[in-house]
Structure formats: C-alpha cells, structure tokens
Design a protein around this motif. Structure first.
Motif, PDB file in Angstrom:
ATOM      1  N   ARG A 196      34.112  18.781  52.809  1.00  0.00           N
ATOM      2  CA  ARG A 196      33.775  20.201  52.929  1.00  0.00           C
ATOM      3  C   ARG A 196      34.034  20.771  54.324  1.00  0.00           C
ATOM      4  NH1 ARG A 196      27.718  19.142  50.999  1.00  0.00           N
ATOM      5  NH2 ARG A 196      28.169  17.335  52.335  1.00  0.00           N
ATOM      6  N   TYR A 197      34.442  19.907  55.255  1.00  0.00           N
ATOM      7  CA  TYR A 197      34.530  20.334  56.650  1.00  0.00           C
ATOM      8  C   TYR A 197      35.498  21.499  56.856  1.00  0.00           C
ATOM      9  CZ  TYR A 197      35.177  20.188  61.712  1.00  0.00           C
ATOM     10  OH  TYR A 197      35.256  20.536  63.055  1.00  0.00           O
ATOM     11  N   VAL A 198      36.671  21.412  56.264  1.00  0.00           N
ATOM     12  CA  VAL A 198      37.686  22.457  56.485  1.00  0.00           C
ATOM     13  C   VAL A 198      37.176  23.813  56.028  1.00  0.00           C
ATOM     14  CG1 VAL A 198      40.001  23.250  55.865  1.00  0.00           C
ATOM     15  CG2 VAL A 198      39.606  20.819  56.343  1.00  0.00           C
ATOM     16  N   GLU A 199      36.609  23.848  54.841  1.00  0.00           N
ATOM     17  CA  GLU A 199      36.086  25.125  54.340  1.00  0.00           C
ATOM     18  C   GLU A 199      34.913  25.606  55.181  1.00  0.00           C
ATOM     19  OE1 GLU A 199      33.941  27.015  50.341  1.00  0.00           O
ATOM     20  OE2 GLU A 199      34.667  24.945  50.340  1.00  0.00           O
ATOM     21  N   ALA A 200      34.017  24.676  55.526  1.00  0.00           N
ATOM     22  CA  ALA A 200      32.821  25.052  56.293  1.00  0.00           C
ATOM     23  C   ALA A 200      33.173  25.533  57.688  1.00  0.00           C
ATOM     24  CB  ALA A 200      31.870  23.868  56.377  1.00  0.00           C
ATOM     25  N   SER A 201      34.260  25.014  58.278  1.00  0.00           N
ATOM     26  CA  SER A 201      34.616  25.366  59.653  1.00  0.00           C
ATOM     27  C   SER A 201      34.951  26.845  59.816  1.00  0.00           C
ATOM     28  CB  SER A 201      35.784  24.497  60.134  1.00  0.00           C
ATOM     29  OG  SER A 201      36.945  24.738  59.350  1.00  0.00           O
ATOM     30  N   ASN A 202      35.165  27.546  58.701  1.00  0.00           N
ATOM     31  CA  ASN A 202      35.379  28.990  58.788  1.00  0.00           C
ATOM     32  C   ASN A 202      34.109  29.744  59.169  1.00  0.00           C
ATOM     33  OD1 ASN A 202      38.140  28.926  57.908  1.00  0.00           O
ATOM     34  ND2 ASN A 202      37.420  28.633  55.803  1.00  0.00           N
ATOM     35  N   HIS A 203      32.987  29.037  59.111  1.00  0.00           N
ATOM     36  CA  HIS A 203      31.701  29.708  59.305  1.00  0.00           C
ATOM     37  C   HIS A 203      30.959  29.243  60.557  1.00  0.00           C
ATOM     38  CE1 HIS A 203      32.388  31.125  55.246  1.00  0.00           C
ATOM     39  NE2 HIS A 203      32.475  29.874  54.820  1.00  0.00           N
ATOM     40  N   PHE A 204      31.611  28.437  61.403  1.00  0.00           N
ATOM     41  CA  PHE A 204      30.947  28.021  62.644  1.00  0.00           C
ATOM     42  C   PHE A 204      31.968  27.699  63.714  1.00  0.00           C
ATOM     43  CE2 PHE A 204      31.393  24.053  60.161  1.00  0.00           C
ATOM     44  CZ  PHE A 204      32.051  23.237  61.072  1.00  0.00           C
ATOM     45  N   ASP A 205      31.498  27.726  64.962  1.00  0.00           N
ATOM     46  CA  ASP A 205      32.297  27.296  66.097  1.00  0.00           C
ATOM     47  C   ASP A 205      32.005  25.819  66.329  1.00  0.00           C
ATOM     48  OD1 ASP A 205      32.223  26.756  69.277  1.00  0.00           O
ATOM     49  OD2 ASP A 205      33.808  28.195  68.805  1.00  0.00           O
ATOM     50  N   ALA A 206      32.990  24.952  66.110  1.00  0.00           N
ATOM     51  CA  ALA A 206      32.763  23.507  66.097  1.00  0.00           C
ATOM     52  C   ALA A 206      32.205  22.989  67.415  1.00  0.00           C
ATOM     53  CB  ALA A 206      34.060  22.782  65.747  1.00  0.00           C
ATOM     54  N   TYR A 256      25.435  20.874  56.124  1.00  0.00           N
ATOM     55  CA  TYR A 256      26.340  21.565  55.199  1.00  0.00           C
ATOM     56  C   TYR A 256      25.563  22.498  54.270  1.00  0.00           C
ATOM     57  CZ  TYR A 256      30.587  19.162  56.618  1.00  0.00           C
ATOM     58  OH  TYR A 256      31.661  18.728  57.338  1.00  0.00           O
ATOM     59  N   LYS A 257      24.361  22.103  53.905  1.00  0.00           N
ATOM     60  CA  LYS A 257      23.536  22.984  53.083  1.00  0.00           C
ATOM     61  C   LYS A 257      23.242  24.290  53.833  1.00  0.00           C
ATOM     62  CE  LYS A 257      20.060  21.253  50.755  1.00  0.00           C
ATOM     63  NZ  LYS A 257      18.719  20.718  50.378  1.00  0.00           N
ATOM     64  N   ILE A 258      22.855  24.160  55.111  1.00  0.00           N
ATOM     65  CA  ILE A 258      22.560  25.343  55.925  1.00  0.00           C
ATOM     66  C   ILE A 258      23.797  26.224  56.064  1.00  0.00           C
ATOM     67  CG2 ILE A 258      21.876  26.157  58.214  1.00  0.00           C
ATOM     68  CD1 ILE A 258      20.332  23.485  58.509  1.00  0.00           C
ATOM     69  N   ILE A 259      24.928  25.603  56.388  1.00  0.00           N
ATOM     70  CA  ILE A 259      26.164  26.361  56.637  1.00  0.00           C
ATOM     71  C   ILE A 259      26.601  27.118  55.390  1.00  0.00           C
ATOM     72  CG2 ILE A 259      28.628  26.122  57.151  1.00  0.00           C
ATOM     73  CD1 ILE A 259      27.774  23.680  58.939  1.00  0.00           C
ATOM     74  N   PHE A 260      26.580  26.465  54.240  1.00  0.00           N
ATOM     75  CA  PHE A 260      27.035  27.142  53.027  1.00  0.00           C
ATOM     76  C   PHE A 260      26.006  28.149  52.512  1.00  0.00           C
ATOM     77  CE2 PHE A 260      30.062  23.521  52.748  1.00  0.00           C
ATOM     78  CZ  PHE A 260      31.225  24.284  52.727  1.00  0.00           C
TER      79      PHE A 260
END
Length: 537
Positions: A114-124, A201-205
């Motif tokens: 899920r990292y690639v999709e999730a990375s749209n929503h945070f600054d790594a 990942y739960k928090i991010i999504f």
C-alpha cells in the motif's frame, strides 16, 4: 532455540517443538501457582499433569510452519544492523540493537504493497522522522531487560568485560543472534513493529477517505500529512494509541474508536444549557468528526482568559462538570485529561465517562458486610472521578484539580555492581507542561481563591441534573446502542506491573515460561467473574 516461541497449544496441536528445560519450568510452576486452579483454567491440566507433559516433550524433527517465516524475519533484522559502526560515542546504551529494529520498522512500512498509494497523502521524510521517537521508545521498553541479561550472561562466560565491548558486539551485527536467544522478545518486537505499521496505514487511509469532510470542519490548508505523533494515550486493541496528526501547521487528534461518549457528553451539556440557560453548561467542547471505528477531534490549546472575571467562571464551570461526570459515574479525570481553554475546562478523554463499578460484580461479598459497604461507598464518592485529590499525603497529586507543578517519578538507570549490570529504579523530578489550570495575564490560577464559585457550580449543576434526570436518561437511552465503556477487573497499576513482569528475561526466552505467568491471571476466585473468562482468553 526458535522453537521456544511455540505455545503449549501449538505444541499440542502440531507435535512440533523440541526438548524443554523441565527443571526450570517446574520451578516457575511451583513459584507462581500454589494450587491447580489457574493452570487448569489456562492449560486444561492440573499441576501434576502439566509436569508430566513437560517431561514427555522429546526432540522432534518436525517443524512448525510459522517458524520458517519467523526465522526469515529475524535474519532480515540482523541484516539491517549497521555493521562496522563501532564508535564508542553512541548516543544511547544498546543503540546498535535499537537501530536494527528501527530499520526493520522502516523496511516493513516502505515494502508494504500500500506504500505507493499511501505516499500520495504524506511527506515521507517528515513522517518517518516524527515516528522515530515513539518507535525507539517502545523498542527500548520491550527489550532493555533482556539486553541487560544478555550482557551479564556474556560477562559471566568471560566473553565480555564491560559495557563498551558489548556495544561493539551490538554494532557489529549481533541483533540477529540475540533475537534467536530470546525468541519471545523477538516475537513481541516483530508483532509490535508490524502492528504499528498496520496502524499507520489505517490512520493514513482514514485521513485520505475523510479529507473532504476534515477540510470543511477543521479548515485544513492541505491534504498531505506532515507528521504523526503516536503514543498520546495508553495503547489498547493491538497497541493502537491516540495520536496527533499534523497537516500544514494544523494538528488534529485521531482516536481509533468512535468516541461516541464525547458526543453524548456534549449533547448533555447542550441539553442542560437549554433547560437552565446557565453559562456553567455552555463550556466549550471540541469539534469532532466521528465514524464507527475512528474519529478526528479538534486539538484544544491552553488559551488564556481575556478577563479576570473568567477565572471565577472557569471554576464554576469546573464544579458543574464534576457534578455531571459524577452523576454518570465517570472516572479517570486526572489533570492530563483536562485543558483550560479560556473560561472553559475542556475534558479531552471521555472513554471512562460511563463506568460500571466492579463492586457490583463482587457476588462473593455479602452486601451486608463492612467490606462491601466500604467499597460501595468509595465507588459512589466524588473522589472516584479523579477530579478531587485522593492522596493528600502523596508527593504526587495527579487529580484534575491539582495545583502541583512538579512531580516525582521513577526511571531505570543502568548501573554496575560487583561486576554485573542491572537496571535500578531511581527517583527523578518531572515538570510536565501543565494545561489544566486557567491562565490570566501570563499566570496560572489554582482553585484556592475560587472555592466558593466552584462549590456553587457543583451544587447548582447537581440539583439541575436531578431535576432533569428524565430528559437526561432519555438522551442517554438514545445514544446507548453506540456507547462503550471499560470494566477494569483489577487496578490499572496491577496491569502495568504485570506487563513489566512479562518482560523479565525468564519470560522472553521461552513461551511456556511466559504462559505459566499469563496463567496467573486466571486465579481470580470471584465466582461472578467466571463468565468473563472466555472473553479474556
């Protein structure tokens, strides 16, 4: 050694495992269990049968399927150690071990599908940096005792001479072998780090799914998370904690539960304000977006009062809120769960707003006895809310009304005595950021000069609660299906002490040893609690 991770149930079901140290297990069994009660409930065997079972364990060639995956993960962690980092100027004791586990956490997080999709929503970069303190602290808490034991073992064997040589050993890539020697610790660490990753990942999504509503309710300036501060409350349900999610300078509080209790409390204040038109019921409550399994809450700050008269209003409102919480049988309202926002005392953790009293479950106590009556009286006292100082002779008053600014706590310090190391508990002073006291013109004000307003607010509010109890009960009934509460079978400190005990090296090297300790939780003699045991197991 990895087979020592297998539980009694796994060994029984699969026949996998290896020889066990029968003498050590019997010693622990006799030390922890004086009769058959708890072990029979936990293992299904009495003490003599369990000892016979220990003795029957023989070397087996068969492998338990999950051990191969477990071994792979340990080898991966070992490979992530920063080999060659032999600097004696380590910033922290056992840093080489901690850094290898931190590397595993980052590896698990970044290798997730899920990292690639999730990375749209945070600054790594900023996100991982914000997570580092919590992850390192949790790794240290779980492993420190075992690492000291490993150090002392190597000293007794003549392999090490001092702490510095052990640090070189850790920095040279010893993390893998240590985890193999302490497989229960390895399992705890891996589960914790993987669980933390899953929670992130739960928090991010959840943030991504809720972004439109969050931008509308909280006026967020962006849709990307800059940081997540974990550990703002005690971990529950697989280690999930309350956290602060920061987005372009704005912080939101995320809770992994619906927080319907806070919605009820806000509704009750609004109801009483409508009924009375009194300003003691018009205190601020945080804005919130709530879903079935999580919620987002406005992060309330400790703002100053604009006028001197607001100090008296603050304490009148405080008295009123204590009256309402007391009427609902709320508990756990210590100073960290209250924020003074101008003239409003804001309650920020309402998980224990509606609490069942354990005395009502004490079916083995005669209700005419002195003990039952005393416990019942205490449970019905306003002191049980946590607002009122309940240990007047204690050096630490954590109550919601405390005026104390400095507290005494304990910390573990690694010391060497007679050639070996151990962790010694020492007292340290703690000066937390106090947010529960109202501020005016740069100074904080305690209850001392506002006792009249406080008591008047309490008395008035309690009378109004009784006067409008039918409407209050109707409102509670409307919310009841969505409300949750906690039942504490034992005192919270006993759970904390028990968790600490589970991290003793005796229980991080062998799962059967750990299970013998866990079985002591089934020693509760109260017959009225038996129906809860299946849920606890």
């Amino acid at each position: 050694m990895l087979a020592d991770i297998l539980t009694f149930q796994e060994r029984e079901a699969s026949g996998a495992g290896r020889d066990v140290d029968v003498d050590a297990l019997c010693s622990t069994l006799h030390m922890l269990h004086k009769d058959d009660l708890a072990v029979t409930r936990y293992f299904g065997l009495g003490k003599s049968d369990l000892i016979h079972w220990f003795g029957k364990q023989s070397k087996r060639e068969s492998k338990y399927s999950t051990l191969e995956e477990f071994e792979r993960k340990i080898h991966l962690i070992g490979s992530l150690a920063k080999a060659g980092n032999n600097s004696s100027a380590s910033r922290e004791t056992f840093e080489g071990f901690y850094e290898a586990l931190l590397g595993y956490f980052e590896c698990v997080f970044k290798s997730d599908a899920r990292y690639v999709e999730a990375s749209n929503h945070f600054d790594a970069g900023s996100l991982l940096s914000s997570l580092r303190p919590y992850v390192l602290t949790s790794i240290k808490r779980l492993s420190e005792k075992s690492l000291v034991h490993c150090l002392n073992t190597r000293i007794s064997e003549g392999v090490e001479t001092d702490l510095e040589s052990f640090e070189h050993y850790l920095n040279a890539g010893a993390t893998g072998p240590i985890l193999e020697a302490y497989p229960v610790l390895a399992d705890l660490l891996i589960r914790h780090l993987e669980g933390t990753t899953a929670y992130l990942y739960k928090i991010i999504f959840h943030f991504a799914d809720d972004a439109d509503v969050l931008m509308q309710v909280f006026d967020l300036p962006d849709r990307r998370i800059d940081s997540i501060e974990l550990g703002l409350g005690d971990p529950h349900a697989d280690g999930e904690t309350v956290c602060a999610v920061r987005v372009a300078g704005t912080s939101l509080v995320y809770k992994p539960r619906s927080n319907r209790e806070a919605q009820l409390y806000s509704s009750l204040l609004m109801l009483l304000h409508r009924k009375t038109a009194d300003e003691c019921f018009s205190a601020k409550t945080p804005s919130m977006v709530s879903h079935d399994d999580h919620c987002w809450i406005e992060k309330v700050d400790n703002h100053a009062c604009e006028k001197n008269a607001e100090l008296a209003l603050f304490y009148r409102r405080m008295g009123a809120q204590i009256a309402l919480v007391h009427a609902l049988n709320g508990i756990d309202f210590h100073y960290e769960n209250i924020i003074a926002c101008g003239s409003s005392p804001v309650l920020i953790d309402l998980e224990c707003l509606l609490t069942a009293s354990m005395i009502d479950l004490q079916g083995d106590l005669p209700n005419t006895g002195a003990l039952f009556k005393t416990l019942k009286f205490n449970s019905q006292s306003v002191f049980s809310t946590g607002f009122v100082p309940y240990s007047p002779d204690s050096e630490n008053d954590f109550s919601g009304l405390t005026a104390q600014k400095q507290f005494t706590t304990t910390a573990r310090q690694l010391i060497r005595e007679q050639g070996f190391f151990h962790l010694k508990r020492i007292k340290v002073d703690k000066t937390p950021l106090v947010k529960h006291l109202p501020i005016f013109e740069g100074a904080q004000y305690s209850l001392d000069n506002y006792q009249g307003e406080f008591l008047e607010g309490f008395g008035f509010a309690y009378d109004e609660v009784m006067k409008h109890q039918a409407a209050i009960l109707e409102l509670i009934h409307q919310h009841a299906a969505l409300l949750k509460t906690r039942v504490l079978i034992k005192n919270t400190q006993r759970y904390i002490d028990f968790i600490e005990l589970t991290l003793h090296p005796r229980f991080t090297q062998c799962m059967l040893q750990r299970q013998l300790l866990l079985a002591t939780l089934w020693s509760e003699p109260n017959e009225s609690l038996k129906k809860m045991w299946p849920a606890m197991s």
